[in-house]
Design a protein around this motif. Structure first.
Motif, mmCIF file in Angstrom:
data_model
loop_
_atom_site.group_PDB
_atom_site.id
_atom_site.type_symbol
_atom_site.label_atom_id
_atom_site.label_comp_id
_atom_site.label_asym_id
_atom_site.label_seq_id
_atom_site.Cartn_x
_atom_site.Cartn_y
_atom_site.Cartn_z
ATOM 1 N N HIS A 44 -4.082 -15.896 -5.884
ATOM 2 C CA HIS A 44 -3.338 -16.162 -4.643
ATOM 3 C C HIS A 44 -2.347 -17.311 -4.840
ATOM 4 O O HIS A 44 -1.202 -17.255 -4.360
ATOM 5 N N ILE A 96 0.747 -16.163 -6.711
ATOM 6 C CA ILE A 96 1.726 -15.473 -5.863
ATOM 7 C C ILE A 96 2.483 -16.484 -5.011
ATOM 8 O O ILE A 96 3.700 -16.362 -4.797
ATOM 9 N N ARG A 135 4.901 -13.428 -10.419
ATOM 10 C CA ARG A 135 4.453 -12.075 -10.106
ATOM 11 C C ARG A 135 3.289 -11.659 -11.010
ATOM 12 O O ARG A 135 3.434 -11.629 -12.232
ATOM 13 N N VAL A 145 -4.210 -8.304 -12.783
ATOM 14 C CA VAL A 145 -4.971 -7.364 -11.955
ATOM 15 C C VAL A 145 -6.319 -7.042 -12.596
ATOM 16 O O VAL A 145 -7.345 -6.961 -11.906
ATOM 17 N N GLN A 158 -11.206 -6.873 -0.897
ATOM 18 C CA GLN A 158 -10.252 -7.554 -1.769
ATOM 19 C C GLN A 158 -9.838 -6.638 -2.915
ATOM 20 O O GLN A 158 -8.673 -6.629 -3.334
ATOM 21 N N LEU A 165 -7.214 -4.185 -1.695
ATOM 22 C CA LEU A 165 -5.902 -4.828 -1.597
ATOM 23 C C LEU A 165 -5.274 -4.976 -2.982
ATOM 24 O O LEU A 165 -4.067 -4.800 -3.152
ATOM 25 N N LEU A 166 -6.113 -5.278 -3.955
ATOM 26 C CA LEU A 166 -5.645 -5.395 -5.333
ATOM 27 C C LEU A 166 -5.101 -4.062 -5.832
ATOM 28 O O LEU A 166 -4.036 -4.002 -6.466
ATOM 29 N N TYR A 178 -1.785 -3.402 -4.269
ATOM 30 C CA TYR A 178 -0.738 -4.207 -4.917
ATOM 31 C C TYR A 178 -0.300 -3.546 -6.227
ATOM 32 O O TYR A 178 0.902 -3.474 -6.529
ATOM 33 N N ALA A 179 -1.264 -3.066 -6.989
ATOM 34 C CA ALA A 179 -0.943 -2.445 -8.273
ATOM 35 C C ALA A 179 -0.084 -1.195 -8.083
ATOM 36 O O ALA A 179 0.878 -0.967 -8.827
ATOM 37 N N LYS A 189 1.926 -0.553 -5.617
ATOM 38 C CA LYS A 189 3.244 -0.908 -5.078
ATOM 39 C C LYS A 189 4.121 -1.644 -6.077
ATOM 40 O O LYS A 189 5.347 -1.458 -6.092
ATOM 41 N N ASN A 190 3.520 -2.482 -6.924
ATOM 42 C CA ASN A 190 4.309 -3.407 -7.729
ATOM 43 C C ASN A 190 4.315 -3.136 -9.232
ATOM 44 O O ASN A 190 5.156 -3.703 -9.945
#
Length: 495
Positions: free
Chosen positions: A136, A139, A144, A150, A165, A168-169, A172-173, A175-176
């Motif tokens: 956190h 970020i 990034r 991850v 959590q 959410l991880l 994120y993976a 999306k990014n």
């Protein structure tokens, strides 16, 4: 080799140091570095990089690490992020989180590699909460996270069972990160499985086209970990059908599955598979097989494997003693315990617990009391609650319930409810109504709303034919809406 380059420059010395490092000779790296300093040769970042890695491999000491770190600062490399990353990892090898964090905090320019080193250190060293906080913070500083980040955070989520959590991880993976590599996919499967979300793990597993052995092993271990033992076996058979060769980790998972199932036929098949594919050279695997055969009811096979071992560890002895205890062979367990000590192995808390359990199963009261006394006075081992519980169980089984009560009252730590329940059941069997009443009072002080305590009290009152009191206990359960929870279950192997 060092003599040949005495007159050489720093570049040649660095080449030699690299060669030593690649040939897994960290001590020679450190000796070469000392020789360079004595000769006044130029020390550059490459030199320090080799030396720092050698410190971690050679496991010199934290003090040695501090000396190398001081030289890094003295030579002016504190701003080079590559060197600082290597120093952080070096401290991490010794579990020195304070020094590692200090190196990180004092580095002016932090790149993603340095952040990953910190997050990975916390995740790998069983500090998952700090690993997630690190991600956190990463970020928040506009760095990034990448695939390595991850994977480390997924490991932290596994340890914390932090499913939300973890989701959410995963989001994120998606999306990014541009596509998932195999390492990341396997880490997410393992995360979902360890967090109990097998449907998500299976869904992700199904999306992977080229599955490697780690992918399959993650699913097998996940099913076993969550108690879906037949599904774990089915997954292993499916893995064999598509010709993916199992590795040692896979087979350890299968051995664990067989041990939990108590399936002797499947256990024998897994044993044969392991022997056929050459995994018997692993001490860890052999120890697991001893445990598996013991729990599958084949103590003779467990003893045979143990006798054939060329190299035994403390775990080997523990597994053998535990197996003998499980089958009620108390005398044989004590013989192994003595043999273990004669061969120079120092017993730990787990070994002592298994020896006490062996004495309890076999009703060897005198031997058990001597073992308990020796554990504290001769070996300096502080008992767990389980050790005290095993002693109470032993005294109760041989009919010494009054001695068991006195033992509980003399404990230096507060007895837990399990110990009181064992005493109450023994008092009930042996007609010690007064002791049972005292024990029940203390049990209800600890767990006033536990349904099992009411059932235990009701059953005790029924044995002494206090029917009105039985009715009162049942009425109290109804009024306070206390219901029996977690019913027991059992399984048998047919044909």
């Amino acid at each position: 080799m060092m003599t040949c380059i005495m007159k050489g420059n720093a570049f040649k010395w660095n080449s030699v140091l690299r060669g030593f490092l690649e040939s897994n000779a960290p001590r020679k790296v450190l000796l070469g570095y000392a020789c360079m300093r004595r000769r006044g040769l130029n020390i550059d970042s490459h030199t320090l990089g080799f030396v720092i890695k050698a410190c971690g491999l050679f496991m010199i000491s934290v003090t040695g690490c501090e000396q190398v770190h001081s030289q890094v600062l003295k030579l002016g490399f504190e701003s080079e992020v590559v060197i600082q990353t290597a120093v952080l990892k070096m401290y991490g090898t010794f579990g020195d989180f304070v020094s590692a964090q200090k190196v990180f905090d004092e580095t002016p320019q932090r790149d993603v590699v340095l952040w990953n080193a910190l997050v990975s250190l916390y995740a790998q060293r069983n500090h998952p909460y700090e690993a997630i906080l690190g991600a956190h913070a990463m970020i928040a500083e506009d760095v990034r996270p990448n695939e390595v980040t991850v994977v480390s955070v997924a490991s932290a989520c596994c340890q914390l069972k932090a499913l939300q959590q973890g989701k959410l991880l995963h989001a994120y993976a998606i999306k990014n990160l541009l596509g998932f590599d195999m390492i990341l996919s396997n880490a997410l499967i393992d995360m979902y499985a360890k967090c109990g979300c097998l449907s998500s793990a299976r869904r992700l597993f199904g999306m992977i086209r080229s599955r490697n052995v780690i992918t399959w092993t993650s699913m097998i271990s996940g099913y076993c970990y969550n108690g879906f033992l037949h599904e774990a076996v089915a997954m292993f058979k499916e893995m064999q059908a598509v010709h993916v060769r199992a590795d040692e980790v896979t087979m350890l998972g299968m051995v664990s599955t067989c041990a939990k199932m108590g399936d002797s036929e499947l256990g024998n098949w897994v044993d044969q598979y392991i022997e056929k594919n050459g995994y018997m050279d692993s001490v860890c695997m052999v120890n697991a097989l001893i445990d598996m055969h013991s729990k599958c009811g084949n103590i003779e096979k467990a003893c045979q494997i143990f006798e054939e071992m060329k190299v035994r560890t403390l775990v080997s002895w523990t597994s053998m003693i535990q197996g003998l205890a499980l089958h009620g062979h108390g005398v044989e367990a004590l013989v192994r315990f003595s043999q273990m000590q004669r061969e120079g192995f120092k017993p730990d808390k787990v070994v002592f617990l298994n020896v006490l359990n062996a004495c309890s199963h076999a009703g060897l009261a005198m031997e058990g009391m001597q073992c308990f006394k020796s554990m504290i006075e001769e070996h300096g081992v502080d008992p767990w609650m389980e050790h005290y519980g095993s002693m109470v169980d032993l005294l109760c089984k041989v009919g010494l319930v009054k001695d068991a009560f006195d033992f509980i009252m003399s404990m230096p730590i507060k007895p837990d409810p399990v110990i009181w329940r064992a005493l109450i059941r023994a008092c009930q069997d042996q007609g010690e109504a007064d002791l049972a009443s005292q024990a029940l009072s203390r049990l209800f002080e600890l767990e006033p709303e536990h349904s099992g305590n009411y059932i235990l009290k009701s059953n005790f009152l029924a044995t002494i034919e206090e029917w009105d009191s039985v009715k009162e206990v049942r009425d109290d359960m109804a009024i306070t809406r206390i219901a029996k929870r977690d019913p027991g279950f059992s399984s048998i192997e047919v044909s």
